[in-house]
Design a protein around this motif. Structure first.
Motif, short mmCIF file in Angstrom:
data_model
loop_
_atom_site.label_atom_id
_atom_site.label_comp_id
_atom_site.label_asym_id
_atom_site.label_seq_id
_atom_site.Cartn_x
_atom_site.Cartn_y
_atom_site.Cartn_z
N LEU A 393 9.76 -8.10 -3.53
CA LEU A 393 8.69 -7.63 -4.32
C LEU A 393 7.81 -6.77 -4.12
N LEU A 394 7.34 -6.91 -2.61
CA LEU A 394 6.29 -5.82 -2.15
C LEU A 394 6.78 -4.62 -1.86
N VAL A 395 5.96 -3.73 -2.21
CA VAL A 395 6.08 -2.40 -1.78
C VAL A 395 5.02 -1.75 -1.22
N GLU A 396 5.32 -0.72 -0.21
CA GLU A 396 4.15 -0.13 0.59
C GLU A 396 3.23 0.78 -0.27
N LEU A 397 2.10 0.28 -0.35
CA LEU A 397 1.26 1.34 -1.15
C LEU A 397 0.10 2.19 -0.36
N VAL A 398 -0.15 1.64 0.81
CA VAL A 398 -1.11 2.42 1.85
C VAL A 398 -0.51 2.40 3.07
N LYS A 399 -0.26 3.34 3.88
CA LYS A 399 0.29 3.41 5.28
C LYS A 399 -0.71 4.37 5.95
N GLY A 400 -1.30 3.47 7.04
CA GLY A 400 -1.98 4.21 7.97
C GLY A 400 -3.49 4.84 7.34
N GLY A 401 -3.81 4.24 6.29
CA GLY A 401 -4.98 4.65 5.58
C GLY A 401 -4.82 5.57 4.51
N THR A 402 -3.43 6.04 4.18
CA THR A 402 -3.03 7.13 3.41
C THR A 402 -2.36 6.27 2.29
N VAL A 403 -2.86 6.71 1.19
CA VAL A 403 -1.99 6.28 -0.23
C VAL A 403 -0.80 6.84 -0.10
N VAL A 404 0.11 6.11 -0.54
CA VAL A 404 1.67 6.48 -0.52
C VAL A 404 2.51 6.27 -1.72
N ALA A 405 1.82 5.50 -2.69
CA ALA A 405 2.38 4.86 -3.72
C ALA A 405 1.80 5.19 -5.00
N ARG A 406 0.89 6.14 -5.25
CA ARG A 406 0.23 6.60 -6.45
C ARG A 406 1.27 6.90 -7.43
N GLU A 407 1.24 6.51 -8.88
CA GLU A 407 2.27 6.89 -9.86
C GLU A 407 1.73 6.81 -11.26
#
Length: 442
Positions: A393-407
């Motif tokens: 269920l968990l997805v990556e939202l922020v990686k290394g301080g950068t938002v990667v899952a805005r939708e």
């Protein structure tokens, strides 16, 4: 789009002070002790659902991502902390360059959750993670409560459209957040223009009783509205006598009248009478919209009524009796030193009451039966069983301080409908009961 990019007047320069003072005192003490840079894992979860609720709804994830990006300490914020002796100078110097550089995983917005679900997992140094506790919880607790209420109301409505109209019943900024969460939970439109402007939610609205009272007669008021807004408008028909108002409305607008709104009285009885009258007058395509302090139970009671849409205000923006989800933000693992290679050690609060927690960096998956219907929320640490690898269920939202899952917000709205469809049918019941599926720890 990051809402802050719009430069709206309801934005604040920084989200850094949307927090409690003890976050800063912990930071100062940890910096002095040399433990602030230890790698840490915090998780957001709730120990129980609000009484009578069968599932929860994740709302506010997109707003959390905006808040993390805008968590900055400018000169004004640092000056406030200095002038009020909140923290010492070494801590102020550390804060002056604060940027969250860690990772955030979580249930995607619109997903359902259950007791113990690791709704959000925040990883980084203790110092950078601990500061985010309050702002994350304030957003998730509020928005998830509204989204859950909206979801229940949407289920009760049985596919009929729902209009969010609670702006005048709550704080002006909460109203915008509530509109957003309601849209995720299944509402189709809002009366709040700030929500429409900021998030692209469809907006609606015609007139209140004041407009009718302004004119010398109800006929004059209806004529003015139809002349301005066209025959497809919605006329409010309960200012004086409903039957007379419906007759006048159809005389002025003709059978092309878009809708009538009923805001008082025995809605079940009045709706039947108005439908019969409209049909007799030839306005068979004119819709009936009902308002008047509705909640999910009132909506369900109108299931057999000839109602085409519902407008909901107070009960929605207050979570229909449950304005918070009681989510908490707990440290579940930390390194034994600041060395980046130091392994994580599970940690947990022990309590004689019901406030204990489960240590360890967790994963979550939803096990389904042979028909694709959920049967358990499975939570564990360590390796994920192969049988659940595709159900995580968990997805990556922020990686290394950068938002990667805005939708887009519509994605969260669609996800919620899909998640709801995969729950047992009893999830939509309004009667009191336990969570619709159990939580299992492995």
């Amino acid at each position: 789009m990051n809402a802050a990019d719009l430069g709206l007047p309801v934005d604040v320069p920084s989200t850094a002070l949307f927090t409690d003072q003890y976050e800063f005192t912990m930071l100062q003490a940890a910096l002095k002790a040399g433990t602030a840079e230890r790698r840490s894992v915090f998780e957001v979860f709730t120990r129980r659902l609000p009484e009578g609720r069968r599932y929860g709804v994740v709302g506010g994830t997109g707003r959390v991502l905006d808040a993390v990006e805008n968590f900055r300490f400018d000169a004004g914020v640092l000056g406030f902390l200095r002038d009020h002796d909140i923290v010492d100078e070494p801590t102020l110097r550390w804060l002056s360059s604060y940027r969250f550089s860690g990772d955030i995983w979580g249930y995607p917005e619109g997903e359902v959750y259950f007791p113990g679900s690791p709704i959000l997992r925040v990883e980084g140094s203790f110092a950078e993670c601990v500061l985010l506790e309050t702002v994350i919880l304030s957003i998730l607790n509020h928005d998830s409560a509204i989204a859950a209420a909206a979801s229940r109301m949407s289920s009760a409505a049985g596919g009929r459209p729902l209009i969010e109209m609670g702006a005048r019943r709550t704080h002006e900024l909460s109203a915008v957040a509530s509109s957003r969460a309601a849209y995720v939970g299944g509402f189709s439109s809002t009366s709040d223009l700030a929500a429409g402007f900021r998030y692209g939610i469809p907006t609606v609205g015609t007139s209140a009783h004041a407009f009718t009272l302004l004119h010398d007669s109800e006929r004059d008021a209806f004529r003015a509205q139809v002349d301005s807004l066209g025959r497809g408008t919605t006329l409010l028909v309960d200012t004086y006598d409903v039957a007379e108002a419906v007759r006048t409305a159809v005389e002025i607008a003709g059978p092309e009248l878009g809708a009538v709104r009923i805001d008082s009285g025995d809605l079940l009885l009045v709706a039947h009478r108005v439908r019969q009258q409209l049909d007799e007058l030839g306005a068979t395509g004119t819709r009936i919209v009902v308002t008047s302090d509705l909640d999910e139970y009132a909506i369900a009671s109108l299931a057999a009524a000839p109602v085409d849409a519902y407008g909901v205000g107070t009960q929605l923006v207050t979570g229909s009796g449950h304005p918070t989800c009681s989510m908490v933000y707990k440290l579940v693992a930390r390194a034994q030193s600041a060395d980046v290679r130091a392994p994580l050690v599970p940690v947990a609060k022990k309590s004689l009451g019901a406030k204990s927690s489960v240590g360890g960096r967790k994963w979550a998956a939803r096990r389904s039966d042979a028909y694709g219907i959920a049967e358990a929320e499975v939570i564990g640490t360590g390796a994920v069983p192969a049988s659940l690898a595709d159900a995580q269920l968990l997805v990556e939202l922020v990686k290394g301080g950068t938002v990667v899952a805005r939708e887009p917000l519509d994605s969260a709205r669609e996800r919620h409908q899909e998640a709801l469809a995969a729950l047992p049918m009893s999830a939509g019941q309004l009667s009191r009961g336990e969570p619709v599926i159990p939580t299992e720890y492995v």
